[in-house]
Design an enzyme around this catalytic site. Structure first.
Site, PDB file in Angstrom:
ATOM      1  N   LYS A  14       0.836  -1.211   0.000  1.00 21.34           N
ATOM      2  CA  LYS A  14       0.000   0.000   0.000  1.00 21.34           C
ATOM      3  C   LYS A  14       0.868   1.258   0.000  1.00 21.34           C
ATOM      4  CE  LYS A  14      -2.390  -2.729  -0.475  1.00 21.34           C
ATOM      5  NZ  LYS A  14      -2.530  -4.197  -0.364  1.00 21.34           N
ATOM      6  N   ALA A  72      -3.513 -12.753 -12.782  1.00 19.63           N
ATOM      7  CA  ALA A  72      -4.228 -11.467 -12.719  1.00 19.63           C
ATOM      8  C   ALA A  72      -5.088 -11.421 -11.472  1.00 19.63           C
ATOM      9  CB  ALA A  72      -5.085 -11.287 -13.970  1.00 19.63           C
ATOM     10  N   ILE A  76      -2.569  -9.558  -6.108  1.00 20.60           N
ATOM     11  CA  ILE A  76      -1.192  -9.059  -6.135  1.00 20.60           C
ATOM     12  C   ILE A  76      -0.825  -8.619  -7.547  1.00 20.60           C
ATOM     13  CG2 ILE A  76       1.244  -9.694  -5.824  1.00 20.60           C
ATOM     14  CD1 ILE A  76       0.432 -11.477  -3.523  1.00 20.60           C
ATOM     15  N   ARG A 112      -1.335 -18.214  -2.846  1.00 22.03           N
ATOM     16  CA  ARG A 112      -0.467 -18.506  -1.705  1.00 22.03           C
ATOM     17  C   ARG A 112      -0.826 -19.866  -1.111  1.00 22.03           C
ATOM     18  NH1 ARG A 112       2.632 -14.407   0.005  1.00 22.03           N
ATOM     19  NH2 ARG A 112       2.655 -15.037   2.187  1.00 22.03           N
ATOM     20  N   ALA A 128      -5.682 -10.122   6.046  1.00 23.22           N
ATOM     21  CA  ALA A 128      -5.164  -9.774   7.363  1.00 23.22           C
ATOM     22  C   ALA A 128      -6.293  -9.560   8.375  1.00 23.22           C
ATOM     23  CB  ALA A 128      -4.313  -8.513   7.254  1.00 23.22           C
ATOM     24  N   HIS A 137     -23.261  15.742   3.176  1.00 20.34           N
ATOM     25  CA  HIS A 137     -23.139  16.250   1.816  1.00 20.34           C
ATOM     26  C   HIS A 137     -22.072  17.343   1.780  1.00 20.34           C
ATOM     27  CE1 HIS A 137     -24.204  17.531  -2.190  1.00 20.34           C
ATOM     28  NE2 HIS A 137     -24.190  18.783  -1.756  1.00 20.34           N
TER      29      HIS A 137
HETATM   30  P1  FAD Z   1       1.426 -14.259   8.220  1.00 18.72           P
HETATM   31  O1  FAD Z   1       1.235 -12.813   8.136  1.00 18.72           O
HETATM   32  O2  FAD Z   1       2.007 -14.969   7.053  1.00 18.72           O
HETATM   33  O3  FAD Z   1       2.329 -14.500   9.503  1.00 18.72           O
HETATM   34  C1  FAD Z   1       2.814 -15.756   9.841  1.00 18.72           C
HETATM   35  C2  FAD Z   1       4.099 -15.572  10.626  1.00 18.72           C
HETATM   36  O4  FAD Z   1       4.485 -16.829  11.167  1.00 18.72           O
HETATM   37  C3  FAD Z   1       5.272 -15.096   9.796  1.00 18.72           C
HETATM   38  O5  FAD Z   1       5.963 -14.081  10.481  1.00 18.72           O
HETATM   39  C4  FAD Z   1       6.158 -16.340   9.683  1.00 18.72           C
HETATM   40  O6  FAD Z   1       7.538 -16.027   9.561  1.00 18.72           O
HETATM   41  C5  FAD Z   1       5.878 -16.992  11.017  1.00 18.72           C
HETATM   42  N1  FAD Z   1       6.160 -18.437  11.060  1.00 18.72           N
HETATM   43  C6  FAD Z   1       5.841 -19.389  10.147  1.00 18.72           C
HETATM   44  N2  FAD Z   1       6.212 -20.606  10.611  1.00 18.72           N
HETATM   45  C7  FAD Z   1       6.771 -20.401  11.834  1.00 18.72           C
HETATM   46  C8  FAD Z   1       7.315 -21.249  12.806  1.00 18.72           C
HETATM   47  N3  FAD Z   1       7.352 -22.575  12.665  1.00 18.72           N
HETATM   48  N4  FAD Z   1       7.814 -20.690  13.927  1.00 18.72           N
HETATM   49  C9  FAD Z   1       7.790 -19.353  14.144  1.00 18.72           C
HETATM   50  N5  FAD Z   1       7.256 -18.503  13.248  1.00 18.72           N
HETATM   51  C10 FAD Z   1       6.741 -19.017  12.115  1.00 18.72           C
HETATM   52  N6  FAD Z   1      -4.399  -8.813   3.252  1.00 18.72           N
HETATM   53  C11 FAD Z   1      -5.267  -7.811   3.501  1.00 18.72           C
HETATM   54  O7  FAD Z   1      -6.212  -7.991   4.264  1.00 18.72           O
HETATM   55  N7  FAD Z   1      -5.116  -6.574   2.916  1.00 18.72           N
HETATM   56  C12 FAD Z   1      -4.107  -6.319   2.063  1.00 18.72           C
HETATM   57  O8  FAD Z   1      -4.001  -5.198   1.563  1.00 18.72           O
HETATM   58  C13 FAD Z   1      -3.175  -7.348   1.783  1.00 18.72           C
HETATM   59  N8  FAD Z   1      -2.153  -7.121   0.951  1.00 18.72           N
HETATM   60  C14 FAD Z   1      -1.248  -8.122   0.720  1.00 18.72           C
HETATM   61  C15 FAD Z   1      -0.215  -7.861  -0.165  1.00 18.72           C
HETATM   62  C16 FAD Z   1       0.711  -8.843  -0.443  1.00 18.72           C
HETATM   63  C17 FAD Z   1       1.846  -8.543  -1.394  1.00 18.72           C
HETATM   64  C18 FAD Z   1       0.609 -10.113   0.201  1.00 18.72           C
HETATM   65  C19 FAD Z   1       1.630 -11.185  -0.046  1.00 18.72           C
HETATM   66  C20 FAD Z   1      -0.430 -10.380   1.075  1.00 18.72           C
HETATM   67  C21 FAD Z   1      -1.376  -9.388   1.332  1.00 18.72           C
HETATM   68  N9  FAD Z   1      -2.456  -9.614   2.190  1.00 18.72           N
HETATM   69  C22 FAD Z   1      -3.357  -8.609   2.414  1.00 18.72           C
HETATM   70  C23 FAD Z   1      -2.656 -10.902   2.864  1.00 18.72           C
HETATM   71  C24 FAD Z   1      -2.145 -10.837   4.307  1.00 18.72           C
HETATM   72  O9  FAD Z   1      -0.787 -10.476   4.301  1.00 18.72           O
HETATM   73  C25 FAD Z   1      -2.329 -12.184   4.990  1.00 18.72           C
HETATM   74  O10 FAD Z   1      -3.674 -12.609   4.882  1.00 18.72           O
HETATM   75  C26 FAD Z   1      -1.967 -12.093   6.463  1.00 18.72           C
HETATM   76  O11 FAD Z   1      -0.623 -11.695   6.612  1.00 18.72           O
HETATM   77  C27 FAD Z   1      -2.183 -13.430   7.159  1.00 18.72           C
HETATM   78  O12 FAD Z   1      -1.801 -13.319   8.499  1.00 18.72           O
HETATM   79  P2  FAD Z   1      -1.257 -14.590   9.302  1.00 18.72           P
HETATM   80  O13 FAD Z   1      -0.902 -14.079  10.655  1.00 18.72           O
HETATM   81  O14 FAD Z   1      -2.189 -15.715   9.174  1.00 18.72           O
HETATM   82  O15 FAD Z   1       0.079 -15.029   8.537  1.00 18.72           O
HETATM   83  P1  NAD Z   2      -4.900 -14.636  -6.193  1.00 12.47           P
HETATM   84  O1  NAD Z   2      -5.518 -15.911  -5.792  1.00 12.47           O
HETATM   85  O2  NAD Z   2      -5.581 -13.366  -5.875  1.00 12.47           O
HETATM   86  O3  NAD Z   2      -4.655 -14.630  -7.769  1.00 12.47           O
HETATM   87  C1  NAD Z   2      -3.888 -15.604  -8.401  1.00 12.47           C
HETATM   88  C2  NAD Z   2      -4.226 -15.589  -9.879  1.00 12.47           C
HETATM   89  O4  NAD Z   2      -3.268 -16.383 -10.560  1.00 12.47           O
HETATM   90  C3  NAD Z   2      -5.595 -16.194 -10.197  1.00 12.47           C
HETATM   91  O5  NAD Z   2      -6.309 -15.321 -11.031  1.00 12.47           O
HETATM   92  C4  NAD Z   2      -5.262 -17.509 -10.854  1.00 12.47           C
HETATM   93  O6  NAD Z   2      -6.223 -17.925 -11.798  1.00 12.47           O
HETATM   94  C5  NAD Z   2      -3.937 -17.173 -11.513  1.00 12.47           C
HETATM   95  N1  NAD Z   2      -3.097 -18.335 -11.802  1.00 12.47           N
HETATM   96  C6  NAD Z   2      -2.878 -19.415 -11.022  1.00 12.47           C
HETATM   97  N2  NAD Z   2      -1.995 -20.256 -11.637  1.00 12.47           N
HETATM   98  C7  NAD Z   2      -1.652 -19.678 -12.800  1.00 12.47           C
HETATM   99  C8  NAD Z   2      -0.770 -20.031 -13.862  1.00 12.47           C
HETATM  100  N3  NAD Z   2      -0.076 -21.167 -13.834  1.00 12.47           N
HETATM  101  N4  NAD Z   2      -0.662 -19.196 -14.923  1.00 12.47           N
HETATM  102  C9  NAD Z   2      -1.363 -18.025 -14.954  1.00 12.47           C
HETATM  103  N5  NAD Z   2      -2.215 -17.643 -13.998  1.00 12.47           N
HETATM  104  C10 NAD Z   2      -2.347 -18.446 -12.912  1.00 12.47           C
HETATM  105  O7  NAD Z   2      -3.426 -14.689  -5.579  1.00 12.47           O
HETATM  106  P2  NAD Z   2      -2.300 -13.576  -5.413  1.00 12.47           P
HETATM  107  O8  NAD Z   2      -2.547 -12.423  -6.306  1.00 12.47           O
HETATM  108  O9  NAD Z   2      -1.022 -14.331  -5.493  1.00 12.47           O
HETATM  109  O10 NAD Z   2      -2.519 -13.113  -3.930  1.00 12.47           O
HETATM  110  C11 NAD Z   2      -2.511 -14.083  -2.880  1.00 12.47           C
HETATM  111  C12 NAD Z   2      -3.479 -13.706  -1.820  1.00 12.47           C
HETATM  112  O11 NAD Z   2      -2.942 -12.644  -1.031  1.00 12.47           O
HETATM  113  C13 NAD Z   2      -4.808 -13.143  -2.311  1.00 12.47           C
HETATM  114  O12 NAD Z   2      -5.707 -14.161  -2.671  1.00 12.47           O
HETATM  115  C14 NAD Z   2      -5.290 -12.398  -1.123  1.00 12.47           C
HETATM  116  O13 NAD Z   2      -5.888 -13.306  -0.246  1.00 12.47           O
HETATM  117  C15 NAD Z   2      -4.002 -11.861  -0.526  1.00 12.47           C
HETATM  118  N6  NAD Z   2      -3.825 -10.455  -0.944  1.00 12.47           N
HETATM  119  C16 NAD Z   2      -4.781  -9.556  -0.590  1.00 12.47           C
HETATM  120  C17 NAD Z   2      -4.657  -8.239  -0.974  1.00 12.47           C
HETATM  121  C18 NAD Z   2      -5.730  -7.280  -0.598  1.00 12.47           C
HETATM  122  O14 NAD Z   2      -6.528  -7.615   0.258  1.00 12.47           O
HETATM  123  N7  NAD Z   2      -5.776  -6.091  -1.183  1.00 12.47           N
HETATM  124  C19 NAD Z   2      -3.572  -7.827  -1.715  1.00 12.47           C
HETATM  125  C20 NAD Z   2      -2.627  -8.770  -2.090  1.00 12.47           C
HETATM  126  C21 NAD Z   2      -2.768 -10.095  -1.682  1.00 12.47           C
END
Ligand code: FAD
Ligand code: NAD
Length: 468
Positions: A56, A185, A188, A275, A323, A447
Site C-alpha cells: 500500500k 491477474a 497481487i 499462496r 489480514a 453532503h
Molecule cells: P502471516 O502474516 O504470514 O504470519 C505468519 C508468521 O508466522 C510469519 O511471520 C512467519 O515467519 C511466522 N512463522 C511461520 N512458521 C513459523 C514457525 N514454525 N515458527 C515461528 N514462526 C513461524 N491482506 C489484507 O487484508 N489486505 C491487504 O491489503 C493485503 N495485501 C497483501 C499484499 C501482499 C503482497 C501479500 C503477499 C499479502 C497481502 N495480504 C493482504 C494478505 C495478508 O498479508 C495475509 O492474509 C496475512 O498476513 C495473514 O496473516 P497470518 O498471521 O495468518 O500469517
Molecule cells: P490470487 O488468488 O488473488 O490470484 C492468483 C491468480 O493467478 C488467479 O487469477 C489464478 O487464476 C492465476 N493463476 C494461477 N496459476 C496460474 C498459472 N499457472 N498461470 C497463470 N495464472 C495463474 O493470488 P495472489 O494475487 O497471489 O494473492 C494471494 C493472496 O494474497 C490473495 O488471494 C489475497 O488473499 C491476498 N492479498 C490480498 C490483498 C488485498 O486484500 N488487497 C492484496 C494482495 C494479496
C-alpha cells in the site's frame, strides 16, 4: 522450563493479535516468530513486512506520481519534469514498515507478551499442555496457537531469482523495469502491476483463467478491467505458461494463447499465482497435526485442531487469506480460550483491492445470491452523479447494493471507484446488523461526500435514487 498459558507460533496479524488479546484477558502469553528482515527478527508477519503495508505504501507513492504527471494539470497545477526516485520511494516504504513492526513490539511489551524470535515447533504433549521448542529452548504451554501463515505459491520447476520474484522481490525492485511480466491477474498481480506501470513500466499480465476477478460482482470486474486496460495494463487471459527461463539478463516466458505459442521477454517477472499454507518447520508431521489435502491445518468451528490444546488461525487454516480475517480469528480464539463467546462473521468479511479505481465488496454478489435461489433486487449509483467525486475529478465507477427482494435485507454491497476501500466499512456494519436497503437509504449521509453514493445505491434498490 518456562511455562505459559498461551504460546503463539507466528507473529503475523493472526498471531500477534491473538497474543495481545489473550494477554488482555489475563493469560501469561509468549509468541515465537521466525520472520527476519535485514538480519533481525521483525514482528507483523507477511502483512506488515512484505504484504499489505509495503504494497500500500508503494501504491500510494506511485499514485501520487501518476496524479502529478497526468491529473494535476486538470486542477490547474503545473508541474514540470516530475521524476521518480525509486530508492527514496523504497526507503519511505521501509520506514513505514519499521514503524509498524516496531509498533507491534511495543504493544507486546505494553501487554507483557514475551516475544521470542526464531522457529517454533510442536514437540510433545505434556500433562495438560504441550512442550514447544521456541527458538531452540523448550517451553511448556497450556494452549498452543498455530498462526504460521502462508507463502507464495511457486510454479513447478521455476526458481525464484533476482529477476523472477514473488511478493517480497516485487516490493524491492531497485529500478523501474522497462518490461515487466506478471503471472496471475489476481490481487497481487493487479496491485503490484499497477505500481510499476504508474512508474513507467510496460506491464503484461498473463492469466490462466478466461475471465478477470471471478469472485467480484460481474459489473465490478467488467468496469475495473476496462479501466486497467485503458491505463495500459496488457492482460492476456486463457494463457498456459509453458516455460520460464532466467537468462541472467532477462526472463524469457513461453506461453500458449489461442493455440499460438508466444515467446515473451521481460526485465522482471512477478509470479503471483496464489499462496499456500506455511507449516514447514512446525513439526506438524511428527506430532500428527492433521492437514487437509491442500496442506491447510484442519480446524473445527472453534479453531481446535485434532490435537488437544492446539488451535490454528489465519492464512494457515484457509478461507479468505486476508489480514483482517486473520486478526478477527485471533481475537475470537483468545476470547473463546477465556470462556467468552468470540466469533467471526465470515459472511461480512470485506475484500478490498487498492488499485485505481479501488475495488471493494462484502457479502454476496448478485449472481451468487441468485445461485442460492434467493429472490434478488439491486440498485446501482454511479460516481459520475456524485458531487464530491466530480470535485475530486474522479468519477469512475459505482456502488451497487444487492438486497433480498422478499425481506429487503442487504445481501451484498459492491463498489468500484474513488476511496471505496473506506466506504465499504459502512456496508459491513449495516450487514452485520442485518440491515435493509431501506435502513441504509433512510440514514442521513453528509453532503457532499462520496458516501452519498452508497445511500443513493440503496435508494436505487427501490428505484428512488434522487440524483440519477
Ligand atoms: P502471516 O502474516 O504470514 O504470519 C505468519 C508468521 O508466522 C510469519 O511471520 C512467519 O515467519 C511466522 N512463522 C511461520 N512458521 C513459523 C514457525 N514454525 N515458527 C515461528 N514462526 C513461524 N491482506 C489484507 O487484508 N489486505 C491487504 O491489503 C493485503 N495485501 C497483501 C499484499 C501482499 C503482497 C501479500 C503477499 C499479502 C497481502 N495480504 C493482504 C494478505 C495478508 O498479508 C495475509 O492474509 C496475512 O498476513 C495473514 O496473516 P497470518 O498471521 O495468518 O500469517
Ligand atoms: P490470487 O488468488 O488473488 O490470484 C492468483 C491468480 O493467478 C488467479 O487469477 C489464478 O487464476 C492465476 N493463476 C494461477 N496459476 C496460474 C498459472 N499457472 N498461470 C497463470 N495464472 C495463474 O493470488 P495472489 O494475487 O497471489 O494473492 C494471494 C493472496 O494474497 C490473495 O488471494 C489475497 O488473499 C491476498 N492479498 C490480498 C490483498 C488485498 O486484500 N488487497 C492484496 C494482495 C494479496
Amino acid at each position: 522450563m518456562d511455562s505459559y498459558d498461551v504460546m503463539v507460533i507466528g507473529g503475523g496479524p493472526a498471531g500477534y493479535v491473538a497474543a495481545i488479546r489473550a494477554a488482555q484477558l489475563g493469560f501469561k502469553v509468549a509468541c515465537v516468530d521466525a520472520f527476519e528482515r535485514n538480519g533481525k527478527g521483525s514482528l507483523g508477519g507477511t502483512c506488515l513486512n512484505v504484504g499489505c503495508i509495503p504494497s500500500k505504501a508503494l501504491l500510494d507513492s506511485s499514485e501520487k506520481f501518476e496524479m502529478i504527471q497526468h491529473e494535476a494539470q486538470e486542477h490547474g497545477i503545473v508541474v514540470d519534469g516530475a521524476k521518480i526516485d525509486v530508492a527514496k520511494m523504497l526507503a519511505r516504504k521501509d520506514s513505514v514498515v519499521d514503524k509498524l513492526t516496531g509498533g507491534v513490539a511495543f504493544l507486546f511489551k505494553k501487554n507483557k507478551v514475551t516475544s521470542i524470535f526464531g522457529l517454533g515447533k510442536l514437540v510433545r504433549p505434556e500433562g495438560e499442555g504441550w512442550v514447544i521448542d521456541a527458538a531452540g529452548t523448550e517451553v511448556l504451554a497450556k494452549h498452543v496457537i498455530v498462526a504460521t501463515g502462508s507463502s507464495p505459491r511457486a510454479l513447478p520447476g521455476v526458481q525464484w531469482s533476482e529477476r523472477i520474484v514473488e511478493n517480497t522481490g516485487a516490493l524491492t525492485i531497485p529500478e523501474v523495469p522497462q518490461k515487466l511480466g506478471v503471472i496471475g491477474a489476481g490481487v497481487i498481480g493487479v496491485e503490484l502491476g499497477s505500481v510499476w506501470r504508474r512508474l513507467g513500466a510496460q506491464v503484461t499480465i498473463l492469466e490462466a483463467l478466461p475471465g478477470f476477478l471471478a469472485t467480484a460482482d460481474a459489473a465490478v470486474s467488467k468496469l475495473a478491467l476496462r479501466e486497467f486496460q485503458k491505463q495500459g495494463l496488457d492482460f492476456h487471459f486463457s494463457v498456459k505458461v509453458e516455460k520460464i527461463e532466467d537468462t541472467g539478463s532477462s526472463v524469457k516466458v513461453s506461453y500458449t494463447e489461442k493455440e499460438q505459442t508466444v515467446e515473451a521477454e521481460f526485465d522482471r517477472l512477478i509470479v503471483s499465482v496464489g499462496r499456500v499454507p506455511h507449516t514447514a518447520g512446525l513439526g506438524a508431521e511428527a506430532v500428527g497435526l492433521a492437514l487437509d489435502e491442500r496442506g491447510f491445518v484442519k480446524v473445527d468451528g472453534h479453531f481446535a485442531t485434532n490435537l488437544k490444546g492446539v488451535y490454528a488461525i489465519g492464512d494457515v487454516i484457509g478461507g479468505a487469506m486476508l489480514a483482517h480475517k486473520a486478526e478477527d480469528e485471533g481475537v475470537a480464539l483468545a476470547e473463546q480460550l477465556a470462556g467468552q463467546s468470540g466469533h467471526v462473521n465470515y459472511d461480512t468479511i470485506p475484500w478490498v483491492i487498492y488499485t485505481t479505481p479501488e475495488i471493494a465488496w462484502a457479502g454476496l454478489t448478485e449472481q451468487a445470491a441468485k445461485d442460492r435461489g434467493l429472490n434478488v433486487k439491486s440498485g446501482q449509483f454511479p460516481f459520475s452523479a456524485n458531487g464530491r467525486a466530480l470535485g475530486h475529478n474522479d468519477t469512475r465507477g459505482f456502488v451497487k447494493v444487492v438486497a433480498d427482494a422478499d425481506t429487503d435485507r442487504i445481501l451484498g454491497v459492491h463498489m468500484v471507484g474513488p476511496n471505496v476501500s473506506e466506504l465499504i466499512a459502512e456496508a459491513v456494519v449495516i450487514m452485520e446488523f442485518g440491515g435493509s436497503a431501506e435502513d441504509l437509504a433512510r440514514t442521513v449521509h453528509a453532503h457532499p461526500t462520496l458516501s452519498e453514493a452508497v445511500k443513493e445505491a440503496a435508494m436505487a434498490v427501490d428505484k428512488r435514487a434522487i440524483h440519477a
